[in-house]
Design a protein around this motif. Structure first.
Motif, PDB file in Angstrom:
ATOM      1  N   ILE A   1      28.013 142.395  94.751  1.00 21.95           N
ATOM      2  CA  ILE A   1      27.121 141.958  93.682  1.00 21.95           C
ATOM      3  C   ILE A   1      27.642 142.371  92.318  1.00 21.95           C
ATOM      4  CG2 ILE A   1      24.783 142.104  92.762  1.00 21.95           C
ATOM      5  CD1 ILE A   1      25.080 140.531  95.404  1.00 21.95           C
ATOM      6  N   TYR A   2      27.921 143.664  92.142  1.00 20.71           N
ATOM      7  CA  TYR A   2      28.327 144.072  90.791  1.00 20.71           C
ATOM      8  C   TYR A   2      29.740 143.594  90.454  1.00 20.71           C
ATOM      9  CZ  TYR A   2      30.464 148.309  92.955  1.00 20.71           C
ATOM     10  OH  TYR A   2      31.186 149.199  93.708  1.00 20.71           O
ATOM     11  N   LEU A   3      30.591 143.400  91.474  1.00 18.68           N
ATOM     12  CA  LEU A   3      31.922 142.866  91.185  1.00 18.68           C
ATOM     13  C   LEU A   3      31.853 141.389  90.810  1.00 18.68           C
ATOM     14  CD1 LEU A   3      34.172 144.554  93.911  1.00 18.68           C
ATOM     15  CD2 LEU A   3      34.151 144.986  91.451  1.00 18.68           C
ATOM     16  N   SER A   4      31.062 140.611  91.553  1.00 17.66           N
ATOM     17  CA  SER A   4      30.956 139.188  91.225  1.00 17.66           C
ATOM     18  C   SER A   4      30.285 138.986  89.867  1.00 17.66           C
ATOM     19  CB  SER A   4      30.183 138.436  92.314  1.00 17.66           C
ATOM     20  OG  SER A   4      28.842 138.895  92.397  1.00 17.66           O
ATOM     21  N   MET A   5      29.281 139.805  89.556  1.00 19.82           N
ATOM     22  CA  MET A   5      28.650 139.703  88.245  1.00 19.82           C
ATOM     23  C   MET A   5      29.639 140.052  87.142  1.00 19.82           C
ATOM     24  SD  MET A   5      26.057 139.081  86.273  1.00 19.82           S
ATOM     25  CE  MET A   5      24.521 139.058  87.211  1.00 19.82           C
ATOM     26  N   SER A   6      30.388 141.131  87.327  1.00 17.09           N
ATOM     27  CA  SER A   6      31.361 141.554  86.318  1.00 17.09           C
ATOM     28  C   SER A   6      32.446 140.511  86.119  1.00 17.09           C
ATOM     29  CB  SER A   6      31.987 142.892  86.722  1.00 17.09           C
ATOM     30  OG  SER A   6      30.997 143.888  86.863  1.00 17.09           O
ATOM     31  N   LEU A   7      33.002 140.007  87.234  1.00 16.30           N
ATOM     32  CA  LEU A   7      34.052 139.001  87.137  1.00 16.30           C
ATOM     33  C   LEU A   7      33.511 137.706  86.544  1.00 16.30           C
ATOM     34  CD1 LEU A   7      35.908 139.583  90.540  1.00 16.30           C
ATOM     35  CD2 LEU A   7      36.701 140.203  88.248  1.00 16.30           C
ATOM     36  N   GLY A   8      32.274 137.368  86.894  1.00 15.54           N
ATOM     37  CA  GLY A   8      31.672 136.167  86.331  1.00 15.54           C
ATOM     38  C   GLY A   8      31.502 136.267  84.822  1.00 15.54           C
TER      39      GLY A   8
END
Length: 472
Positions: A225-232
């Motif tokens: 979750i936090y990786l996909s949000m950050s990368l997004g």
């Protein structure tokens, strides 16, 4: 109209009708999809958002693709992709396959709408062009009536899978008309497609939406979750940087220096975010919470749609006479008050007094809003760049609906029961009222007061050919 012009208009209407039809069918079919394939509320969100991610991120670049490859060729590609994706949806045996097919539909839809309008603008001139686009708008609006009704009938009497095959008929007819059209395809020389910008935009939206939808299952502290949000967020920031320095940006940031343009798009984000959230919530709750059959759930919003079709042109004329600000202020606020009527819904459900009055008030408010909003956004920018301005406005509307649908689980508290329905109702009303307040504070009656600072900028002069308008 001569024969070739009638053919062009019919092709443009049918091609766009295909894309609009599935956007209305899906909300009625969501409960049946959940019962058949499982996956919970996250599956329902992804079935809607997979389409909106690809549509919203690629519609900006679709105009360039149409100019570079030719409008008729791109229409054929879009129709073929849409048909293949529809068959894939009807054959889906698990949620992942269905979601992937919906994403492919979004790619096809992004190709269809701008190419349809480009074909009209390259065939008609002057007042005839305005009348043709007006007919296109009116005729494609019928998808908002036909879609929910036919989708509901198929869900109730046959299968939700057949509801997604409705568009095979207009796709087939459109291919036949294209074969009859003795029309030389048009390609604009020197057009460059910003592939990197499109990829960054898609990755950015995809990462953010994945985090918003799946956080309900995994939690905010989960690495996915936090990786996909950050990368997004990083990818979308990269997209904005790309648009700042690209030679041929698909979303020129200089347009947002124009007061009526950025204010109109901010109002669009609030209003269309509310519409995206409301359409899913009402379509699903009326079946799962109020236990209406899919056909009746599909017809529940019919009065508001009839108001839009019957009165939109009238309010557009009044807006031209008295200025858009009053309609863009009163309309969304009235629609928000109509939405608040849904708080009357109780476990002892009664459509006629708990829902219908709200539908009528909401429909009247929305009818007051849409035409003035679109004309204000386009009127803020010089005519040579109206196509780009409208494509941006259309993308803002789609992305706003995408983000609010992705937040559905957070808004309703994980379950779309009566309490969740009322929470979503309050959020929808607040967004609509916010759109009215933004319009009151930001819109200027005289377009000249909005200061089109971008009109004379060197970067604006370097831009390639403008693209046709896409109604928000």
């Amino acid at each position: 109209m001569i024969r070739s012009q009638r053919l062009v208009l019919a092709i443009a209407v049918l091609a766009s009708f295909v894309a609009f039809l599935d956007g209305t069918v899906v909300n009625v079919a969501l409960p049946a999809i959940l019962r058949d394939l499982g996956g919970g509320i996250a599956t329902q969100q992804w079935v809607v958002d997979a389409y909106l991610i690809t549509l919203g991120s690629l519609i900006l670049v679709a105009g360039s693709i149409s100019d570079a490859l030719g409008r008729i060729l791109v229409l054929r590609i879009g129709l073929l992709l849409f048909g293949i994706a529809s068959i894939g949806i009807a054959a889906a045996q698990d949620p992942l396959f269905l979601i992937i097919a919906r994403g492919l539909q979004g790619v096809a839809g992004a190709l269809l709408v701008p190419s349809s309008l480009a074909l009209i603008t390259s065939t008609f001139d002057g007042k005839a062009r305005g009348r043709a686009i007006g007919m296109w708008t009116a005729l494609t609006s019928t998808a908002m009536i036909v879609g929910p009704f036919l989708g509901g009938v198929f869900v109730d009497l046959a299968s939700w899978r057949l509801a997604f095959l409705i568009n095979v008929v207009p796709i087939t007819v459109t291919f036949v008309l294209l074969a009859m059209l003795a029309h030389k395809d048009v390609r604009v020389p020197g057009v460059r497609i910003d592939v990197l910008g499109a990829v960054l935009c898609t990755l950015g939206l995809g990462g953010i939406v994945f985090a918003l939808i799946e956080q309900g299952n995994l939690g905010w502290t989960h690495p996915a979750i936090y990786l996909s949000m950050s990368l997004g967020v990083l990818a979308f920031a990269g997209f904005l940087v790309r648009q700042r320095f690209a030679q041929n940006p698909i979303m020129p940031l200089g347009l947002f220096r124009v007061r009526n343009f950025w204010t109109g798009n901010l109002a669009t984000a609030f209003i269309y975010g509310a519409l995206g959230l409301s359409s899913v919530v009402v379509g699903v709750y009326l079946q799962e919470g109020a236990h209406l059959p899919a056909t009746l759930a599909g017809l529940a919003s019919l009065p508001s749609i009839l108001l839009m079709i019957g009165l939109s042109s009238r309010f557009g004329a009044l807006s031209a006479r008295y200025g858009a600000r009053v309609f863009m202020t009163v309309g969304p606020i009235l629609a928000g008050l109509g939405t608040l009527w849904y708080l009357m819904v109780s476990r002892d459900f009664n459509y006629w007094w708990q829902v219908l009055p709200g539908v009528l008030i909401f429909g009247l408010g929305l009818t007051m809003t849409v035409a003035p909003l679109t004309s204000t956004v386009l009127g803020a920018i010089d005519h040579a760049r109206a196509g780009t301005a409208s494509a941006v406005n259309n993308a803002v509307a789609r992305v706003a609906g995408l983000v609010l649908t992705a937040m559905l689980g957070v808004i309703v508290g994980g379950q779309l029961d009566l309490d969740g329905f009322k929470r979503a109702t309050i959020v929808t009303a607040a967004l609509l009222i916010a759109g009215g307040v933004v319009s009151f504070l930001g819109i200027r009656a005289d377009p000249a007061e909005s200061d089109d600072a971008f009109a004379s900028s060197p970067r604006s002069q370097r831009r390639g050919p403008s693209r046709p308008a896409v109604s928000g």
